[in-house]
Write a protein that holds these residues in place. Sequence first.
Motif: not given
Length: 385
Positions: A41-45, A151-154, A336-339
Amino acid sequence: MNGNRFGRLFQVTTYGESHGEAMGVTVSGCPAGLELSEEDIQGDLDRRKPGQSMITTSRGEPDEVTINSGVQDGYTTGTPIGMVIQNKDARSGKYEPYVTAPRPSHGDFTYSAKFGTRNWGGGGRSSARETVNWVAAGAIAKKILATQDIEVKAHVNQIGDIEAPEVTWEEILEHSEENEVRCAHPETAEEMRDRIDEYQKEGDSIGGSIYFEARGVPRGLGAPRFDSFSARLGQAMMSVPAATSFEFGLGKEARQWTGKDRNEDWEFDENGDPTPVGNKHGGIQGGITTGQPIYGEVTLHAPTSIPKKQTTVDWETGEEKEIQVVGRHDPVLPPRGVPVVESMLQLTILDYMLLAGRINPDRLDGQVGEYQTDYHPRSPDNMKE
């Protein structure tokens, strides 16, 4: 106050205020048997956290997550997963001038008018800091979706009037995390960075947009009308703080297309199944996924907390006054809105996958009633003498 829960089978319930003790989220509906750690979880945070570059707020939050329920011996148990992120660098004193004098274009007055009170420190519950909970939950959804090859990416495709050219899925995967703007087109990312600097030096802010895409989503998710995939996804994306528009497929450009040009003929794919020729519909037709990539974009307005002088009124004294919103604020939101956008797309897809029975809602390892020993170190077989 309602509105703190998202999802039907994969339910995310959040709590916390910007300058309170902590942010927190409870995830219900995660199947048992998912290998899960705080590191997952930490990686995306870390991608969402403040202070990661000069174009983000300088608030010093490490955003370290603690899992305090729902995981045993490194695997989910099927019970609610509780996660907490402590607020380490809250400074509410700077917001005291705005207790009864609403900051321009914030939710200060509307919130107070509705509830008769509010946590005014840093915007309280209305603050975008609350999205840290969404990203924590989204990281779990991402890991479950990976078992289904989804898979999801933005990436940031526009800041102000600077728009990135269309990029491929592979370019988004390769380049979106290489620069602090999170734009997958490196040359445009440099232009965006310079433009953000200009506004930041002037004490102002600027808006932008985020392009998102999902690959591997099966056909058949969603329903007509009020439970359509696009309707639920629109709710998810328009929940993002500062979101002013959501589009999928051609989006607003569709108003310029004739029916003949927009319509997509049908052909048989390699498996002999009917499939549309092209994907102007963004992977959704009739509110149901087609099996093609889902794509679209979300527009975020400029941050409303800026140090330029503005005018407000004090509803307690009845006076008009000039204010400057000092503090630690982002000059632009999409990086910062990407994740955050990715997380809301992941949560939406996973909820539909569970509703459609594409994923066993009870356990990831097999059929109900079959006891598996490969993931639980304290299973009966492993405890035999």
